[in-house]
Write a protein that holds these residues in place. Structure first.
Motif, PDB file in Angstrom:
ATOM      1  N   GLN A 102       0.838  -1.188   0.000  1.00 26.26           N
ATOM      2  CA  GLN A 102       0.000   0.000   0.000  1.00 26.26           C
ATOM      3  C   GLN A 102       0.877   1.242   0.000  1.00 26.26           C
ATOM      4  OE1 GLN A 102      -2.082  -0.692   3.723  1.00 26.26           O
ATOM      5  NE2 GLN A 102      -3.965  -1.253   2.650  1.00 26.26           N
ATOM      6  N   ASP A 103       0.285   2.384  -0.398  1.00 25.66           N
ATOM      7  CA  ASP A 103       0.990   3.645  -0.243  1.00 25.66           C
ATOM      8  C   ASP A 103       0.840   4.136   1.190  1.00 25.66           C
ATOM      9  OD1 ASP A 103      -1.533   4.898   0.004  1.00 25.66           O
ATOM     10  OD2 ASP A 103      -1.538   5.594  -2.072  1.00 25.66           O
ATOM     11  N   HIS A 104       1.379   5.304   1.481  1.00 24.50           N
ATOM     12  CA  HIS A 104       1.351   5.803   2.851  1.00 24.50           C
ATOM     13  C   HIS A 104      -0.034   6.239   3.303  1.00 24.50           C
ATOM     14  CE1 HIS A 104       5.970   6.667   3.235  1.00 24.50           C
ATOM     15  NE2 HIS A 104       5.694   5.425   2.924  1.00 24.50           N
ATOM     16  N   ASN A 105      -0.982   6.269   2.404  1.00 24.42           N
ATOM     17  CA  ASN A 105      -2.377   6.551   2.760  1.00 24.42           C
ATOM     18  C   ASN A 105      -3.187   5.271   2.915  1.00 24.42           C
ATOM     19  OD1 ASN A 105      -2.133   9.446   2.677  1.00 24.42           O
ATOM     20  ND2 ASN A 105      -2.067   9.295   0.449  1.00 24.42           N
ATOM     21  N   GLN A 106      -2.483   4.138   3.008  1.00 24.55           N
ATOM     22  CA  GLN A 106      -3.093   2.826   3.143  1.00 24.55           C
ATOM     23  C   GLN A 106      -4.015   2.480   1.971  1.00 24.55           C
ATOM     24  OE1 GLN A 106      -3.412   4.813   6.510  1.00 24.55           O
ATOM     25  NE2 GLN A 106      -1.281   4.228   6.262  1.00 24.55           N
ATOM     26  N   LEU A 107      -3.577   2.870   0.777  1.00 24.64           N
ATOM     27  CA  LEU A 107      -4.314   2.556  -0.447  1.00 24.64           C
ATOM     28  C   LEU A 107      -3.431   1.742  -1.392  1.00 24.64           C
ATOM     29  CD1 LEU A 107      -5.999   6.036  -1.073  1.00 24.64           C
ATOM     30  CD2 LEU A 107      -7.091   3.968  -0.182  1.00 24.64           C
ATOM     31  N   PRO A 108      -4.049   0.837  -2.159  1.00 27.13           N
ATOM     32  CA  PRO A 108      -5.458   0.422  -2.087  1.00 27.13           C
ATOM     33  C   PRO A 108      -5.762  -0.282  -0.764  1.00 27.13           C
ATOM     34  CG  PRO A 108      -4.258  -0.882  -3.719  1.00 27.13           C
ATOM     35  CD  PRO A 108      -3.292   0.110  -3.195  1.00 27.13           C
ATOM     36  N   ALA A 109      -7.018  -0.265  -0.378  1.00 34.84           N
ATOM     37  CA  ALA A 109      -7.422  -0.695   0.964  1.00 34.84           C
ATOM     38  C   ALA A 109      -6.956  -2.112   1.294  1.00 34.84           C
ATOM     39  CB  ALA A 109      -8.936  -0.591   1.105  1.00 34.84           C
ATOM     40  N   GLU A 110      -7.018  -3.007   0.345  1.00 37.60           N
ATOM     41  CA  GLU A 110      -6.601  -4.390   0.599  1.00 37.60           C
ATOM     42  C   GLU A 110      -5.156  -4.651   0.175  1.00 37.60           C
ATOM     43  OE1 GLU A 110      -8.571  -6.368   2.278  1.00 37.60           O
ATOM     44  OE2 GLU A 110     -10.030  -4.730   2.320  1.00 37.60           O
ATOM     45  N   GLY A 111      -4.502  -3.639  -0.379  1.00 38.17           N
ATOM     46  CA  GLY A 111      -3.154  -3.833  -0.900  1.00 38.17           C
ATOM     47  C   GLY A 111      -3.201  -4.195  -2.371  1.00 38.17           C
ATOM     48  N   TRP A 112      -2.144  -3.803  -3.100  1.00 36.82           N
ATOM     49  CA  TRP A 112      -2.082  -4.063  -4.545  1.00 36.82           C
ATOM     50  C   TRP A 112      -1.484  -5.443  -4.795  1.00 36.82           C
ATOM     51  CZ3 TRP A 112       2.238  -3.749  -8.274  1.00 36.82           C
ATOM     52  CH2 TRP A 112       1.794  -3.772  -9.607  1.00 36.82           C
ATOM     53  N   ARG A 113      -2.295  -6.328  -5.403  1.00 35.75           N
ATOM     54  CA  ARG A 113      -1.843  -7.701  -5.648  1.00 35.75           C
ATOM     55  C   ARG A 113      -1.227  -8.258  -4.364  1.00 35.75           C
ATOM     56  NH1 ARG A 113      -1.866  -9.179 -11.127  1.00 35.75           N
ATOM     57  NH2 ARG A 113      -2.789  -7.500 -12.359  1.00 35.75           N
ATOM     58  N   VAL A 114      -2.029  -8.207  -3.337  1.00 38.81           N
ATOM     59  CA  VAL A 114      -1.556  -8.423  -1.964  1.00 38.81           C
ATOM     60  C   VAL A 114      -1.108  -9.861  -1.712  1.00 38.81           C
ATOM     61  CG1 VAL A 114      -3.798  -8.989  -0.935  1.00 38.81           C
ATOM     62  CG2 VAL A 114      -2.075  -7.756   0.426  1.00 38.81           C
ATOM     63  N   SER A 115      -1.439 -10.782  -2.590  1.00 40.55           N
ATOM     64  CA  SER A 115      -0.990 -12.164  -2.396  1.00 40.55           C
ATOM     65  C   SER A 115       0.536 -12.270  -2.422  1.00 40.55           C
ATOM     66  CB  SER A 115      -1.589 -13.083  -3.470  1.00 40.55           C
ATOM     67  OG  SER A 115      -1.142 -12.705  -4.756  1.00 40.55           O
ATOM     68  N   GLU A 116       1.195 -11.235  -2.954  1.00 41.71           N
ATOM     69  CA  GLU A 116       2.660 -11.246  -3.027  1.00 41.71           C
ATOM     70  C   GLU A 116       3.315 -10.525  -1.848  1.00 41.71           C
ATOM     71  OE1 GLU A 116       4.368 -13.019  -4.875  1.00 41.71           O
ATOM     72  OE2 GLU A 116       3.113 -13.522  -6.598  1.00 41.71           O
ATOM     73  N   ALA A 117       2.506 -10.070  -0.867  1.00 41.72           N
ATOM     74  CA  ALA A 117       3.066  -9.370   0.293  1.00 41.72           C
ATOM     75  C   ALA A 117       3.862 -10.333   1.176  1.00 41.72           C
ATOM     76  CB  ALA A 117       1.944  -8.722   1.100  1.00 41.72           C
ATOM     77  N   LEU A 118       4.735  -9.779   2.010  1.00 41.78           N
ATOM     78  CA  LEU A 118       5.556 -10.554   2.929  1.00 41.78           C
ATOM     79  C   LEU A 118       5.097 -10.339   4.370  1.00 41.78           C
ATOM     80  CD1 LEU A 118       9.154  -9.863   1.532  1.00 41.78           C
ATOM     81  CD2 LEU A 118       7.615 -11.760   0.960  1.00 41.78           C
ATOM     82  N   SER A 119       5.387 -11.290   5.236  1.00 39.16           N
ATOM     83  CA  SER A 119       5.159 -11.093   6.671  1.00 39.16           C
ATOM     84  C   SER A 119       6.214 -10.134   7.213  1.00 39.16           C
ATOM     85  CB  SER A 119       5.267 -12.434   7.401  1.00 39.16           C
ATOM     86  OG  SER A 119       6.619 -12.899   7.369  1.00 39.16           O
ATOM     87  N   ARG A 120       5.994  -9.643   8.415  1.00 42.08           N
ATOM     88  CA  ARG A 120       6.988  -8.746   9.024  1.00 42.08           C
ATOM     89  C   ARG A 120       8.339  -9.453   9.174  1.00 42.08           C
ATOM     90  NH1 ARG A 120       4.205  -4.451  13.177  1.00 42.08           N
ATOM     91  NH2 ARG A 120       2.044  -4.712  12.523  1.00 42.08           N
ATOM     92  N   GLU A 121       8.288 -10.722   9.579  1.00 45.75           N
ATOM     93  CA  GLU A 121       9.536 -11.460   9.775  1.00 45.75           C
ATOM     94  C   GLU A 121      10.263 -11.678   8.454  1.00 45.75           C
ATOM     95  OE1 GLU A 121      11.081 -15.736  11.574  1.00 45.75           O
ATOM     96  OE2 GLU A 121       9.136 -14.917  12.230  1.00 45.75           O
ATOM     97  N   ASP A 122       9.524 -12.080   7.414  1.00 46.90           N
ATOM     98  CA  ASP A 122      10.157 -12.319   6.117  1.00 46.90           C
ATOM     99  C   ASP A 122      10.689 -11.023   5.501  1.00 46.90           C
ATOM    100  OD1 ASP A 122       9.813 -15.052   6.142  1.00 46.90           O
ATOM    101  OD2 ASP A 122       7.909 -15.008   5.049  1.00 46.90           O
ATOM    102  N   ALA A 123       9.970  -9.920   5.714  1.00 43.28           N
ATOM    103  CA  ALA A 123      10.441  -8.636   5.196  1.00 43.28           C
ATOM    104  C   ALA A 123      11.753  -8.240   5.875  1.00 43.28           C
ATOM    105  CB  ALA A 123       9.379  -7.558   5.413  1.00 43.28           C
ATOM    106  N   LEU A 124      11.808  -8.395   7.206  1.00 46.60           N
ATOM    107  CA  LEU A 124      13.042  -8.072   7.927  1.00 46.60           C
ATOM    108  C   LEU A 124      14.182  -8.975   7.469  1.00 46.60           C
ATOM    109  CD1 LEU A 124      14.487  -6.458  10.164  1.00 46.60           C
ATOM    110  CD2 LEU A 124      13.771  -8.247  11.779  1.00 46.60           C
ATOM    111  N   ARG A 125      13.899 -10.245   7.251  1.00 46.39           N
ATOM    112  CA  ARG A 125      14.935 -11.182   6.797  1.00 46.39           C
ATOM    113  C   ARG A 125      15.474 -10.756   5.433  1.00 46.39           C
ATOM    114  NH1 ARG A 125      16.678 -16.291   8.078  1.00 46.39           N
ATOM    115  NH2 ARG A 125      15.277 -16.250   9.867  1.00 46.39           N
ATOM    116  N   ALA A 126      14.588 -10.267   4.551  1.00 46.71           N
ATOM    117  CA  ALA A 126      15.031  -9.838   3.221  1.00 46.71           C
ATOM    118  C   ALA A 126      15.977  -8.645   3.304  1.00 46.71           C
ATOM    119  CB  ALA A 126      13.818  -9.497   2.353  1.00 46.71           C
ATOM    120  N   PHE A 127      15.773  -7.779   4.309  1.00 43.86           N
ATOM    121  CA  PHE A 127      16.626  -6.600   4.497  1.00 43.86           C
ATOM    122  C   PHE A 127      17.833  -6.883   5.396  1.00 43.86           C
ATOM    123  CE2 PHE A 127      13.088  -3.997   2.899  1.00 43.86           C
ATOM    124  CZ  PHE A 127      13.767  -2.984   2.221  1.00 43.86           C
TER     125      PHE A 127
END
Length: 552
Positions: free
Chosen positions: A461-486
């Motif tokens: 999502q952008d900083h305004n939390q749009l789109p509401a459900e996220g863009w193609r959200v099936s490709e989103a990461l968990s907080r743990e996986d995102a931190l691991r990637a960084f």
């Protein structure tokens, strides 16, 4: 005997004095085994992690130098797996056009910046997709403000430049000038040069810009490093350096004056590539500088319609972008890199570029080997779903930039048909198949703040939390996986997973203290997290300035 005793006492004192304990922390670290470990105490000796544990651990080191973390959240130092250090340093002193929403706004900023300037005016950050008509601008738009000195303004992605007529004149270009292979010159309806040069056509202009001095490059390194460290980035991968930067990086590494850890890739476009390869891989003793890969460009960028696609752009018929190198040339560059023990890290945005690059890697691996060098496809942005498993088969790492998805999402929907987007920004798909995802920002194309990237990875999502459900959200990461990637993901992509990326025994004590709990703060607040302290090798490198109380 007396000397021996005094020497032992001295060594004992040195050992104790060189041990540090950070306690009372709200600590988290990913681990090499795939877990997330929580802790409150971190023990450091000689710049490396001895152990993490609970508060009882502090009592085992009564003579160590101790630091109270005051319950701040402690994370491993963040690693940006794809940025441009000198470009960022230059950006901090050049005309910054990021976020501008019209030509008129840019003209205003240029007029102010141009006051008392008598040399080339360089800037970056314009993006016609943010303007009402979304059309490329012209030299005439710049001539209205500055016509006596040359102006060169890079598009935000660095794959197109917008110049004034003076720059065209100094480069001695005319309507008869042809674009080189892998480049495009945008012309007006009469065939005249419009002032927009894309990808390899940029060199027709930029070759005439006075070269920076060694001191200019060193200053840019210092400025960029200070900025990155303030954002919690303790290590960065620099995606393409020329010979001048290569020399300065090694000098600064030997002097011990690098502001943060850098993993640098040699630019395949530099005429001195072969001489740099012959000099061999480079690493300093304290892991501040590593040079063991080559950055190669396969295509352009999506925003300037330079990304090479298998089918037409949805918003430009009969146009499929630009391949900057042929497959044969890519194979030659891969072979050259591998023959010197360097991995090949290839920029590929479009699905055609990704397909050709994968074919090129596959052919070279069969002929000469090199599959174990942890080669990379930088961005891996638009990939045909059938090609994604080939990354795993060929052991190709996809360094990806989460902020690109949220910056590009509206533009990408215009540029590409839905079928072309099926394998776009596919972080979760790559992760599920067992690929190591290394995250970064591609600064200064995007802002370098890693918490923007973490937020984008988790929400899409952008900083305004749009789109509401996220863009193609099936490709989103968990907080743990995102931190691991960084952290560990980026460290693995640099052959450094046993030295960096987590706070485990024997690794460098690179860590940050932040103002919110990354794992518990509401997801919409992740991008607002700020860094209070940054430590590299057990040494404090950045301290957030204390706010002064206002006078009543």
């Amino acid at each position: 005997m007396k000397c021996l005793l005094s020497c032992l006492l001295f060594l004992s004192f040195f050992t104790i004095a060189d041990t540090k304990v950070v306690y009372n922390a709200n600590g988290y670290t990913p681990t090499y085994s795939g877990q997330l470990q929580q802790f409150s105490t971190l023990v450091i000796k000689d710049g490396k992690v001895v152990k993490v544990g609970d508060d009882k651990l502090k009592s085992s080191f009564p003579d160590a130098e101790s630091f109270d973390a005051e319950q701040q959240t402690l994370l491993p130092g963040l690693i940006d797996a794809h940025g441009h250090v000198i470009g960022l340093g230059n950006n901090l002193t050049q005309l910054d056009l990021r976020g501008t929403t019209s030509i008129a706004q840019i003209q205003q900023q240029l007029a102010l910046f141009a006051k008392n300037k008598n040399g080339w005016i360089i800037g970056r950050g314009w993006n016609q997709e943010l303007w009402t008509d979304k059309q490329f601008p012209t030299a005439a738009d710049l001539d209205k403000v500055v016509k006596d000195i040359p102006v060169v303004l890079s598009r935000i992605d660095g794959h197109a430049i917008w110049v004034n007529s003076k720059a065209i004149e100094l480069a001695k270009l005319t309507a008869a000038t042809q674009a080189p292979t892998g480049g495009e010159i945008i012309r007006d309806q009469t065939g005249k040069l419009s002032g927009i040069f894309i990808d390899k056509a940029e060199r027709l202009i930029t070759a005439h810009i006075p070269a920076p001095s060694d001191q200019d490059v060193s200053n840019a390194l210092t400025q960029a490093g200070q900025h990155l460290v303030s954002l919690g980035i303790t290590s960065t991968h620099d995606a393409g350096i020329d010979k001048q930067t290569w020399q300065i990086y090694k000098q600064r590494a030997e002097q011990g004056t690098l502001p943060l850890r850098i993993v640098a890739m040699l630019s395949a476009t530099d005429p001195a590539l072969e001489s740099m390869l012959r000099a061999g891989r480079y690493k300093d003793l304290n892991d501040f500088m590593s040079i063991r890969s080559v950055k190669i460009y396969a295509d352009g960028a999506l925003g300037s319609r330079g990304a090479a696609l298998l089918n037409d752009y949805a918003d430009r018929k009969n146009h499929q972008g630009l391949m900057l190198e042929t497959q044969q040339k890519l194979e030659q560059l891969f072979t050259l890199s591998f023959s010197h023990g360097f991995s090949a890290n290839t920029h590929a945005i479009g699905d055609k570029a990704n397909h050709i690059v994968l074919d090129a890697y596959q052919n070279v691996f069969k002929k000469t080997g090199g599959i174990l060098l942890r080669n990379r496809i930088e961005h891996a942005q638009i990939v045909t779903p059938a090609d994604i498993p080939r990354f795993k088969t060929l052991k190709i790492i996809p360094p990806m930039q989460p902020v690109h998805a949220t910056s590009d999402m509206h533009m990408a929907e215009q540029r590409l048909a839905d079928t072309q987007l099926q394998g776009a920004y596919a972080w979760q798909t790559f992760l599920k198949q067992g690929s190591v995802v290394a995250a970064g920002s591609d600064y200064p194309v995007e802002l370098a703040n890693p918490f923007d990237g973490l937020y984008s990875a988790i929400t899409r999502q952008d900083h305004n939390q749009l789109p509401a459900e996220g863009w193609r959200v099936s490709e989103a990461l968990s907080r743990e996986d995102a931190l691991r990637a960084f952290t560990l993901g980026a460290a693995y992509a640099a052959h450094q997973e046993f030295k960096l990326g987590s706070l485990e025994q024997g690794k460098w004590a690179d860590f940050i203290l932040i103002d919110k709990d990354y794992f518990k703060v509401p997801v919409e607040d992740i991008f607002t997290i700020t860094v209070n302290q940054t430590w590299i090798g057990g040494e404090l490198r950045y301290q957030k300035a204390q706010e002064q109380p206002s006078e009543s």
